[in-house]
Design an enzyme around this catalytic site. Structure first.
Site, PDB file in Angstrom:
ATOM      1  N   HIS A  77      33.949  15.855  22.664  1.00  0.00           N
ATOM      2  CA  HIS A  77      34.527  17.327  23.050  1.00  0.00           C
ATOM      3  C   HIS A  77      33.755  18.350  22.322  1.00  0.00           C
ATOM      4  O   HIS A  77      32.846  18.177  21.267  1.00  0.00           O
ATOM      5  CB  HIS A  77      36.111  17.665  22.902  1.00  0.00           C
TER       6      HIS A  77
ATOM      7  N   HIS B 130      42.117  16.560  24.224  1.00  0.00           N
ATOM      8  CA  HIS B 130      41.214  17.601  24.539  1.00  0.00           C
ATOM      9  C   HIS B 130      39.845  17.382  24.940  1.00  0.00           C
ATOM     10  O   HIS B 130      39.322  16.283  24.438  1.00  0.00           O
ATOM     11  CB  HIS B 130      41.290  18.918  23.503  1.00  0.00           C
TER      12      HIS B 130
ATOM     13  N   HIS C  74      32.489  23.247  16.508  1.00  0.00           N
ATOM     14  CA  HIS C  74      31.866  21.727  16.292  1.00  0.00           C
ATOM     15  C   HIS C  74      31.743  21.028  17.407  1.00  0.00           C
ATOM     16  O   HIS C  74      32.100  21.394  18.616  1.00  0.00           O
ATOM     17  CB  HIS C  74      32.862  21.103  15.302  1.00  0.00           C
TER      18      HIS C  74
ATOM     19  N   HIS D  65      44.365  15.069  12.161  1.00  0.00           N
ATOM     20  CA  HIS D  65      44.995  16.138  12.769  1.00  0.00           C
ATOM     21  C   HIS D  65      46.143  16.053  13.316  1.00  0.00           C
ATOM     22  O   HIS D  65      46.565  15.132  13.472  1.00  0.00           O
ATOM     23  CB  HIS D  65      44.113  16.691  13.975  1.00  0.00           C
TER      24      HIS D  65
ATOM     25  N   TYR E 272      34.763  16.017   9.463  1.00  0.00           N
ATOM     26  CA  TYR E 272      33.921  17.096   9.777  1.00  0.00           C
ATOM     27  C   TYR E 272      32.865  17.172   8.834  1.00  0.00           C
ATOM     28  O   TYR E 272      32.969  17.127   7.758  1.00  0.00           O
ATOM     29  CB  TYR E 272      34.538  18.520   9.758  1.00  0.00           C
TER      30      TYR E 272
ATOM     31  N   GLU F 136      31.954  16.391  14.307  1.00  0.00           N
ATOM     32  CA  GLU F 136      32.961  15.622  14.193  1.00  0.00           C
ATOM     33  C   GLU F 136      32.995  14.213  14.762  1.00  0.00           C
ATOM     34  O   GLU F 136      32.406  14.062  15.536  1.00  0.00           O
ATOM     35  CB  GLU F 136      34.298  16.362  14.864  1.00  0.00           C
TER      36      GLU F 136
END
Lengths: 107, 306
Positions: free
Chosen positions: B152, B198, B213, B245, B254, B264
């Site tokens: 993503h 996501h 990112h 997260h 990261y 990431e």
């Protein structure tokens, strides 16, 4: 010669009492971090984000390619650099220009 | 609603130095270099991707994101999306087939946040994609960070609600999770077109078209540890991690590519279904949403972009 034996140049951040040693095979920003000092904002370390912008007022150095969106040719020609892309070749005096600008999503 | 988008298909990222970029993406991260074309762009893929490429690097004097591109289920779905965009006066244009090797015609959409999104339905399969008959877990042992696939992007802009609305209304994305400011406005919107927590995130900032990112999937927390070891050994600048997260529950590191674009490595995260209720982080708990273990905002994470 191991890295501990390599000569270090003194980097002096003007208008502060911050001074640290930096080898010629490392960037000013990396040298600052290794010395455990702060003063120049530390971002991407790749010449991309621009938060570590400085103005070099004295000393010699070599510098690498930087993102033109954050540092113009005119700026570069008049001594503005990104600290992550500058390696010292003498003692250096510099002013800090860059800032951490927090975006809304950072609360 | 089921989305007409299958997945994020590829990103095109600007780099300052191609040699250093390839050393990072191929040798340290472990992507395969598919080829370098005559215009200088380099094409790469991860070992578990069927399509020919998922990362495109373009050397220039700036950094950041050129294109985030999504593969759709069918030409009919792409046409329907195009009509919906045109009805909303969204600027679109057609990118001809072959502009990237092996990729069919793309619909280019100029998003309200200033990002360029391409939508397409055809990309050639990789010659060394995952096996399909008596499939071994991989053809050749994964190298470097053992990246499974491109996962993503998170992108920064002012009008994140408008960009999210287009993806929802024209492409059937769903909001999985949101982060709010003290007044209850969206600071962060996490959108899914799939079973992933996501597929794209929009983060509110007084900026246009910026990249936060590009994320890559790893198989496990163990692989996150391996990636961290490699970053230390190969002097890759880490922004934060390994950590987790709250938002998406993903396990993460990261770090930055040699041009300062944030990458990431991501593992875990919950499974999302479009009928799931939205998850929301209020402003007072939002730092925990960003970094579940630290529970603090990391200055560089919210201030450093390309």
């Amino acid at each position: 010669m191991s890295s501990v034996d390599k000569p270090k140049y003194q980097i002096n951040i003007l208008k502060t009492d911050i001074e640290f040693g930096c080898r010629e095979d490392q960037s000013i920003l990396h040298g600052m971090g290794q010395a455990g000092r702060k003063g120049i904002p530390s971002g991407c370390h790749g010449g991309g984000c621009g938060v570590c912008k400085i103005k070099i007022t004295a000393g010699t150095y070599v510098s690498g390619k930087m993102n033109r969106d954050v540092i113009t040719e005119e700026e570069e020609a008049s001594g503005y650099k990104l600290a992550c892309k500058v390696e010292p070749r003498s003692d250096i005096a510099l002013e800090v220009i860059g800032k951490m600008r927090r975006s809304y999503f950072g609360a | 609603m089921q989305s007409s988008v299958l997945r994020p298909g590829f990103v095109q990222v600007r780099v300052l130095d191609m040699e250093k970029a390839i050393a990072h993406y191929r040798d340290i991260m472990g992507l395969d270099l598919v080829g370098i074309e005559s215009d200088g762009r380099a094409y790469l893929r991860a070992y578990d991707e069927f399509d020919r490429h998922s990362v495109v690097l373009r050397e220039t004097d700036t950094t950041g994101l050129d294109i985030m591109a999504f593969k759709m289920v069918s030409p009919e779905a792409l046409l329907a999306a195009r009509k919906a965009l045109e009805a909303r006066d969204v600027k679109c244009e057609v990118v001809e087939a072959g502009e990237q090797p092996g990729v069919g015609e793309r619909l280019r959409v100029y998003m309200p946040t200033g990002h360029v999104f391409d939508f397409y339905t055809q990309m050639d399969l990789s010659d060394i994609g995952p096996m399909t008959e008596n499939p071994e877990i991989w053809r050749e042992e994964p190298r470097g960070m053992r990246i499974v696939r491109f996962d993503h992007c998170a992108l920064l802009g002012e009008d994140i609600d408008a960009s999210a609305k287009l993806l929802i209304e024209c492409f059937g994305f769903s909001i999985a999770e949101r982060g709010l400011d003290p007044d209850g406005n969206n600071m962060a919107i996490f959108l899914s077109c799939s079973n992933k927590a996501h597929d794209v995130a929009f983060l509110k900032a007084p900026l246009e078209g910026k990249l936060h990112h590009v994320s890559f999937l790893l198989e496990s927390w163990h692989d996150i540890g391996n990636a961290a070891d490699l970053m230390a050994r190969r002097d890759v600048k880490i922004d934060i991690g390994p950590t987790r997260h709250g938002i998406t529950r993903g396990q993460t590191i990261y770090f930055f590519d040699p041009s300062g674009n944030r990458n990431e490595t991501f593992a875990g995260g919950y499974s999302f279904y479009p009928d799931n209720p939205e998850r929301v982080w209020t402003a007072d708990q939002y730092p925990k949403g960003l970094f579940y273990y630290e529970r603090e905002v990391v200055e560089s994470f919210v201030s450093v972009f390309t």
